[in-house]
Design a protein around this motif. Sequence first.
Motif, PDB file in Angstrom:
ATOM      1  N   TYR A  38       0.836  -1.205   0.000  1.00 40.04           N
ATOM      2  CA  TYR A  38       0.000   0.000   0.000  1.00 40.04           C
ATOM      3  C   TYR A  38       0.869   1.252   0.000  1.00 40.04           C
ATOM      4  O   TYR A  38       0.688   2.153  -0.828  1.00 40.04           O
ATOM      5  CB  TYR A  38      -0.891  -0.047   1.244  1.00 40.04           C
ATOM      6  N   LYS A  47      -2.771   5.993  -6.416  1.00 39.73           N
ATOM      7  CA  LYS A  47      -3.639   6.136  -5.251  1.00 39.73           C
ATOM      8  C   LYS A  47      -4.598   4.971  -5.160  1.00 39.73           C
ATOM      9  O   LYS A  47      -5.386   4.736  -6.060  1.00 39.73           O
ATOM     10  CB  LYS A  47      -4.414   7.449  -5.340  1.00 39.73           C
ATOM     11  N   GLY A  49      -6.847   2.369  -2.118  1.00 35.47           N
ATOM     12  CA  GLY A  49      -7.256   2.212  -0.729  1.00 35.47           C
ATOM     13  C   GLY A  49      -6.635   0.942  -0.210  1.00 35.47           C
ATOM     14  O   GLY A  49      -6.377   0.014  -0.984  1.00 35.47           O
ATOM     15  N   ILE A  50      -6.401   0.900   1.081  1.00 35.51           N
ATOM     16  CA  ILE A  50      -5.809  -0.307   1.661  1.00 35.51           C
ATOM     17  C   ILE A  50      -6.749  -1.495   1.473  1.00 35.51           C
ATOM     18  O   ILE A  50      -6.307  -2.633   1.306  1.00 35.51           O
ATOM     19  CB  ILE A  50      -5.491  -0.081   3.160  1.00 35.51           C
ATOM     20  N   THR A  52      -8.551  -2.157  -1.087  1.00 34.27           N
ATOM     21  CA  THR A  52      -8.330  -2.699  -2.422  1.00 34.27           C
ATOM     22  C   THR A  52      -7.063  -3.554  -2.446  1.00 34.27           C
ATOM     23  O   THR A  52      -7.024  -4.606  -3.076  1.00 34.27           O
ATOM     24  CB  THR A  52      -8.212  -1.564  -3.448  1.00 34.27           C
TER      25      THR A  52
END
Lengths: 133, 133
Positions: A38, A47, A49-50, A52
Amino acid sequence: MDKNDIKQAGLKITKPRIEILKLLETSKKQHFTAEEIYQELLAHDTKVGIATVYRVLTQFVAAGLIMKHNFEGDQCVFELDRGEHHDHMVDMKSGRIVEFHDEVIEQRQREIAKEHGFELLDHSLTLYGEFKD
Amino acid sequence: MDKNDIKQAGLKITKPRIEILKLLETSKKQHFTAEEIYQELLAHDTKVGIATVYRVLTQFVAAGLIMKHNFEGDQCVFELDRGEHHDHMVDMKSGRIVEFHDEVIEQRQREIAKEHGFELLDHSLTLYGEFKD
DNA sequence: CTCAGTGCAAACTATTTGCAGATTT
DNA sequence: AAATCTGCAAATAGTTTGCACTGAG
Protein backbone atom coordinates in the motif's frame (compact mmCIF):
# COMPACT_ATOMS: atom_id res chain seq x y z
CA MET A 1 3.41 -10.32 -19.13
CA ASP A 2 1.41 -9.06 -16.16
CA LYS A 3 -1.85 -8.20 -17.81
CA ASN A 4 -2.36 -11.65 -19.21
CA ASP A 5 -1.90 -13.21 -15.80
CA ILE A 6 -4.58 -10.95 -14.46
CA LYS A 7 -6.92 -11.69 -17.31
CA GLN A 8 -6.35 -15.41 -17.06
CA ALA A 9 -7.35 -15.22 -13.44
CA GLY A 10 -10.73 -13.97 -14.61
CA LEU A 11 -10.10 -10.50 -13.28
CA LYS A 12 -10.45 -7.19 -15.01
CA ILE A 13 -7.29 -5.29 -15.77
CA THR A 14 -7.26 -2.35 -13.43
CA LYS A 15 -4.62 0.05 -12.22
CA PRO A 16 -4.33 -1.37 -8.68
CA ARG A 17 -3.94 -4.91 -10.00
CA ILE A 18 -1.36 -3.98 -12.59
CA GLU A 19 0.67 -1.95 -10.15
CA ILE A 20 0.60 -4.52 -7.37
CA LEU A 21 1.70 -7.28 -9.71
CA LYS A 22 4.37 -5.07 -11.23
CA LEU A 23 5.72 -4.22 -7.81
CA LEU A 24 5.99 -7.86 -6.82
CA GLU A 25 7.57 -8.76 -10.15
CA THR A 26 10.14 -6.05 -10.37
CA SER A 27 11.19 -5.20 -6.83
CA LYS A 28 14.49 -6.50 -5.53
CA LYS A 29 12.64 -7.12 -2.28
CA GLN A 30 10.63 -10.31 -2.61
CA HIS A 31 8.38 -10.23 0.43
CA PHE A 32 5.90 -7.53 1.29
CA THR A 33 3.21 -7.00 3.87
CA ALA A 34 -0.10 -5.59 2.65
CA GLU A 35 0.76 -2.32 4.32
CA GLU A 36 4.13 -2.14 2.59
CA ILE A 37 2.53 -2.69 -0.78
CA TYR A 38 0.00 0.00 0.00
CA GLN A 39 2.74 2.44 0.95
CA GLU A 40 4.81 1.56 -2.12
CA LEU A 41 1.90 2.27 -4.43
CA LEU A 42 1.11 5.56 -2.74
CA ALA A 43 4.76 6.54 -2.98
CA HIS A 44 4.72 5.75 -6.70
CA ASP A 45 1.79 7.89 -7.72
CA THR A 46 -0.84 5.17 -7.57
CA LYS A 47 -3.64 6.14 -5.25
CA VAL A 48 -5.39 3.07 -3.85
CA GLY A 49 -7.26 2.21 -0.73
CA ILE A 50 -5.81 -0.31 1.66
CA ALA A 51 -9.02 -2.31 1.25
CA THR A 52 -8.33 -2.70 -2.42
CA VAL A 53 -4.81 -3.88 -1.69
CA TYR A 54 -6.15 -6.59 0.57
CA ARG A 55 -8.85 -7.57 -1.91
CA VAL A 56 -6.43 -7.80 -4.79
CA LEU A 57 -3.89 -9.76 -2.77
CA THR A 58 -6.57 -12.22 -1.74
CA GLN A 59 -7.65 -12.66 -5.34
CA PHE A 60 -4.09 -13.10 -6.53
CA VAL A 61 -3.48 -15.76 -3.92
CA ALA A 62 -6.66 -17.55 -4.98
CA ALA A 63 -5.51 -17.32 -8.59
CA GLY A 64 -2.14 -18.78 -7.71
CA LEU A 65 -0.27 -15.69 -8.83
CA ILE A 66 1.19 -14.97 -5.43
CA MET A 67 1.73 -16.74 -2.13
CA LYS A 68 0.89 -15.67 1.38
CA HIS A 69 3.09 -16.53 4.35
CA ASN A 70 2.39 -16.42 8.04
CA PHE A 71 5.74 -15.93 9.68
CA GLU A 72 6.03 -15.10 13.34
CA GLY A 73 4.58 -11.79 14.26
CA ASP A 74 1.27 -10.28 13.39
CA GLN A 75 1.41 -9.52 9.68
CA CYS A 76 1.34 -11.84 6.71
CA VAL A 77 3.77 -11.36 3.85
CA PHE A 78 3.13 -11.88 0.17
CA GLU A 79 5.48 -12.82 -2.62
CA LEU A 80 5.18 -13.64 -6.29
CA ASP A 81 4.64 -17.32 -7.00
CA ARG A 82 7.44 -18.13 -9.40
CA GLY A 83 6.50 -21.77 -9.37
CA GLU A 84 9.59 -22.93 -7.56
CA HIS A 85 8.71 -24.14 -4.13
CA HIS A 86 10.97 -22.92 -1.39
CA ASP A 87 11.20 -22.39 2.33
CA HIS A 88 12.45 -19.40 4.28
CA MET A 89 15.12 -18.27 6.71
CA VAL A 90 14.06 -15.18 8.59
CA ASP A 91 16.59 -12.93 10.29
CA MET A 92 14.90 -11.94 13.51
CA LYS A 93 17.04 -8.83 13.92
CA SER A 94 16.99 -7.30 10.46
CA GLY A 95 13.88 -8.89 9.04
CA ARG A 96 15.87 -10.14 6.08
CA ILE A 97 14.32 -13.15 4.40
CA VAL A 98 16.32 -15.67 2.40
CA GLU A 99 14.80 -18.51 0.47
CA PHE A 100 16.10 -22.04 0.19
CA HIS A 101 15.04 -25.37 -1.14
CA ASP A 102 16.25 -28.73 0.02
CA GLU A 103 15.26 -31.99 -1.63
CA VAL A 104 16.32 -34.08 1.34
CA ILE A 105 13.85 -32.27 3.55
CA GLU A 106 11.13 -32.33 0.91
CA GLN A 107 11.58 -36.05 0.49
CA ARG A 108 11.48 -36.75 4.22
CA GLN A 109 8.30 -34.75 4.54
CA ARG A 110 6.64 -36.91 1.91
CA GLU A 111 7.81 -40.04 3.67
CA ILE A 112 6.61 -38.86 7.05
CA ALA A 113 3.24 -37.95 5.64
CA LYS A 114 2.92 -41.36 4.03
CA GLU A 115 3.90 -43.11 7.26
CA HIS A 116 1.06 -41.32 9.01
CA GLY A 117 -1.57 -41.90 6.33
CA PHE A 118 -1.55 -38.17 5.76
CA GLU A 119 -2.27 -36.66 2.37
CA LEU A 120 0.23 -33.83 2.16
CA LEU A 121 -1.27 -30.77 0.51
CA ASP A 122 1.02 -28.03 1.64
CA HIS A 123 3.76 -27.34 4.11
CA SER A 124 5.64 -24.52 5.62
CA LEU A 125 9.16 -24.56 6.95
CA THR A 126 10.72 -21.46 8.36
CA LEU A 127 14.04 -21.11 10.11
CA TYR A 128 14.36 -18.22 12.54
CA GLY A 129 17.69 -16.83 13.56
CA GLU A 130 20.30 -14.36 12.56
CA PHE A 131 22.64 -13.97 9.62
CA LYS A 132 26.24 -13.67 10.69
CA ASP A 133 27.55 -11.75 7.68
CA MET B 1 4.06 -30.37 40.08
CA ASP B 2 2.23 -27.38 38.61
CA LYS B 3 2.57 -24.89 41.41
CA ASN B 4 6.30 -25.15 41.54
CA ASP B 5 6.58 -24.42 37.85
CA ILE B 6 4.54 -21.30 38.37
CA LYS B 7 6.58 -20.21 41.34
CA GLN B 8 9.85 -20.87 39.57
CA ALA B 9 8.69 -18.62 36.82
CA GLY B 10 8.54 -15.84 39.37
CA LEU B 11 4.77 -15.71 39.27
CA LYS B 12 2.30 -15.82 42.10
CA ILE B 13 0.21 -18.91 42.43
CA THR B 14 -3.29 -17.92 41.47
CA LYS B 15 -6.37 -19.79 40.44
CA PRO B 16 -6.25 -18.84 36.74
CA ARG B 17 -2.62 -19.88 36.47
CA ILE B 18 -3.13 -23.18 38.23
CA GLU B 19 -6.17 -24.04 36.18
CA ILE B 20 -4.64 -23.12 32.84
CA LEU B 21 -1.54 -25.16 33.52
CA LYS B 22 -3.60 -28.07 34.78
CA LEU B 23 -5.74 -28.01 31.68
CA LEU B 24 -2.72 -28.11 29.39
CA GLU B 25 -1.11 -30.86 31.46
CA THR B 26 -4.05 -33.16 31.81
CA SER B 27 -6.14 -32.79 28.68
CA LYS B 28 -5.95 -35.44 26.00
CA LYS B 29 -6.09 -32.55 23.54
CA GLN B 30 -2.66 -30.99 23.33
CA HIS B 31 -3.28 -27.78 21.44
CA PHE B 32 -5.59 -24.99 22.47
CA THR B 33 -6.40 -21.51 21.28
CA ALA B 34 -6.71 -18.83 23.96
CA GLU B 35 -10.45 -18.82 23.40
CA GLU B 36 -10.69 -22.59 23.87
CA ILE B 37 -8.81 -22.37 27.14
CA TYR B 38 -11.08 -19.59 28.26
CA GLN B 39 -14.18 -21.64 27.43
CA GLU B 40 -12.77 -24.74 29.11
CA LEU B 41 -12.15 -22.86 32.33
CA LEU B 42 -15.60 -21.33 32.31
CA ALA B 43 -17.11 -24.74 31.68
CA HIS B 44 -15.20 -26.12 34.66
CA ASP B 45 -16.33 -23.66 37.28
CA THR B 46 -13.36 -21.32 37.01
CA LYS B 47 -14.46 -17.82 36.23
CA VAL B 48 -11.73 -15.85 34.47
CA GLY B 49 -11.56 -13.00 32.06
CA ILE B 50 -10.24 -13.60 28.58
CA ALA B 51 -7.67 -10.89 29.24
CA THR B 52 -6.26 -12.90 32.09
CA VAL B 53 -6.03 -15.96 29.89
CA TYR B 54 -3.99 -14.04 27.36
CA ARG B 55 -1.81 -12.50 30.04
CA VAL B 56 -1.12 -15.82 31.70
CA LEU B 57 -0.40 -17.54 28.40
CA THR B 58 2.05 -14.82 27.47
CA GLN B 59 3.80 -15.18 30.81
CA PHE B 60 3.93 -18.95 30.52
CA VAL B 61 5.46 -18.70 27.08
CA ALA B 62 8.06 -16.26 28.40
CA ALA B 63 8.79 -18.66 31.25
CA GLY B 64 9.24 -21.55 28.86
CA LEU B 65 6.36 -23.51 30.35
CA ILE B 66 4.35 -23.55 27.17
CA MET B 67 4.83 -22.95 23.46
CA LYS B 68 2.89 -20.80 21.05
CA HIS B 69 2.32 -21.78 17.43
CA ASN B 70 1.19 -19.75 14.49
CA PHE B 71 -0.45 -22.20 12.14
CA GLU B 72 -2.47 -21.06 9.18
CA GLY B 73 -5.55 -19.17 10.11
CA ASP B 74 -6.05 -16.32 12.49
CA GLN B 75 -5.59 -17.80 15.93
CA CYS B 76 -2.47 -19.00 17.67
CA VAL B 77 -2.46 -22.28 19.54
CA PHE B 78 -0.68 -23.10 22.77
CA GLU B 79 0.65 -26.36 24.11
CA LEU B 80 2.63 -27.49 27.10
CA ASP B 81 6.38 -27.49 26.54
CA ARG B 82 7.39 -31.02 27.43
CA GLY B 83 10.93 -30.36 26.35
CA GLU B 84 10.87 -32.61 23.34
CA HIS B 85 11.03 -30.61 20.18
CA HIS B 86 8.58 -31.61 17.52
CA ASP B 87 6.86 -30.41 14.40
CA HIS B 88 3.21 -30.65 13.40
CA MET B 89 0.87 -32.13 10.85
CA VAL B 90 -2.41 -30.26 10.69
CA ASP B 91 -5.53 -31.83 9.22
CA MET B 92 -7.17 -29.01 7.33
CA LYS B 93 -10.58 -30.62 7.44
CA SER B 94 -10.87 -31.78 11.02
CA GLY B 95 -8.35 -29.53 12.68
CA ARG B 96 -6.62 -32.57 14.16
CA ILE B 97 -2.99 -31.94 15.00
CA VAL B 98 -0.39 -34.69 15.15
CA GLU B 99 3.16 -34.19 16.27
CA PHE B 100 6.26 -35.72 14.79
CA HIS B 101 9.99 -35.44 15.06
CA ASP B 102 12.50 -36.33 12.41
CA GLU B 103 16.23 -36.24 12.97
CA VAL B 104 17.01 -36.25 9.25
CA ILE B 105 15.11 -33.02 8.80
CA GLU B 106 16.52 -31.48 11.96
CA GLN B 107 20.01 -32.30 10.80
CA ARG B 108 19.48 -30.86 7.33
CA GLN B 109 18.14 -27.68 8.82
CA ARG B 110 21.30 -27.24 10.83
CA GLU B 111 23.42 -27.87 7.76
CA ILE B 112 21.45 -25.44 5.64
CA ALA B 113 21.72 -22.77 8.32
CA LYS B 114 25.45 -23.29 8.52
CA GLU B 115 25.85 -23.11 4.75
CA HIS B 116 24.17 -19.72 4.80
CA GLY B 117 26.08 -18.30 7.77
CA PHE B 118 22.83 -18.29 9.66
CA GLU B 119 22.64 -18.79 13.40
CA LEU B 120 19.62 -21.00 13.84
CA LEU B 121 17.60 -20.02 16.89
CA ASP B 122 14.26 -21.58 16.19
CA HIS B 123 12.29 -23.14 13.41
CA SER B 124 8.82 -24.14 12.54
CA LEU B 125 7.76 -26.93 10.22
CA THR B 126 4.13 -27.65 9.64
CA LEU B 127 2.61 -30.06 7.17
CA TYR B 128 -0.92 -29.27 6.02
CA GLY B 129 -3.19 -31.88 4.55
CA GLU B 130 -5.65 -34.53 5.50
CA PHE B 131 -5.51 -37.76 7.43
CA LYS B 132 -6.82 -40.68 5.42
CA ASP B 133 -7.90 -42.89 8.31
C1' DC C 1 -24.73 -0.61 -21.03
C1' DT C 2 -23.56 -4.00 -17.53
C1' DC C 3 -21.16 -5.93 -14.04
C1' DA C 4 -16.97 -6.05 -11.74
C1' DG C 5 -13.94 -3.05 -9.14
C1' DT C 6 -12.92 0.84 -6.08
C1' DG C 7 -12.53 4.06 -2.03
C1' DC C 8 -14.27 5.18 2.19
C1' DA C 9 -15.80 4.36 6.54
C1' DA C 10 -17.65 1.23 9.53
C1' DA C 11 -17.35 -3.56 11.20
C1' DC C 12 -14.78 -7.45 12.86
C1' DT C 13 -11.49 -10.59 15.15
C1' DA C 14 -7.75 -11.55 17.89
C1' DT C 15 -5.14 -9.60 21.26
C1' DT C 16 -3.51 -5.88 24.49
C1' DT C 17 -3.85 -2.31 27.95
C1' DG C 18 -5.53 1.11 31.73
C1' DC C 19 -7.44 1.06 35.93
C1' DA C 20 -9.59 0.21 40.40
C1' DG C 21 -10.42 -3.36 43.29
C1' DA C 22 -9.00 -8.23 44.88
C1' DT C 23 -5.48 -11.60 46.16
C1' DT C 24 -0.93 -13.55 47.17
C1' DT C 25 3.07 -13.48 49.99
C1' DA D 1 1.18 -3.90 54.09
C1' DA D 2 3.40 -4.26 49.53
C1' DA D 3 3.34 -5.87 45.26
C1' DT D 4 1.28 -8.59 42.00
C1' DC D 5 -2.89 -10.06 39.77
C1' DT D 6 -7.54 -9.86 38.06
C1' DG D 7 -11.86 -8.54 35.60
C1' DC D 8 -13.90 -5.24 32.98
C1' DA D 9 -14.24 -2.27 29.39
C1' DA D 10 -11.94 0.41 26.21
C1' DA D 11 -8.11 0.45 22.92
C1' DT D 12 -5.32 -1.58 19.13
C1' DA D 13 -3.78 -3.82 14.91
C1' DG D 14 -4.66 -6.25 10.98
C1' DT D 15 -8.03 -7.37 7.92
C1' DT D 16 -12.82 -7.55 5.97
C1' DT D 17 -17.21 -5.78 4.45
C1' DG D 18 -21.35 -2.68 3.01
C1' DC D 19 -22.41 0.66 -0.04
C1' DA D 20 -22.72 4.10 -3.60
C1' DC D 21 -19.88 5.49 -7.21
C1' DT D 22 -16.41 4.52 -11.03
C1' DG D 23 -14.46 2.24 -14.75
C1' DA D 24 -13.42 -1.96 -17.80
C1' DG D 25 -15.15 -4.66 -21.50
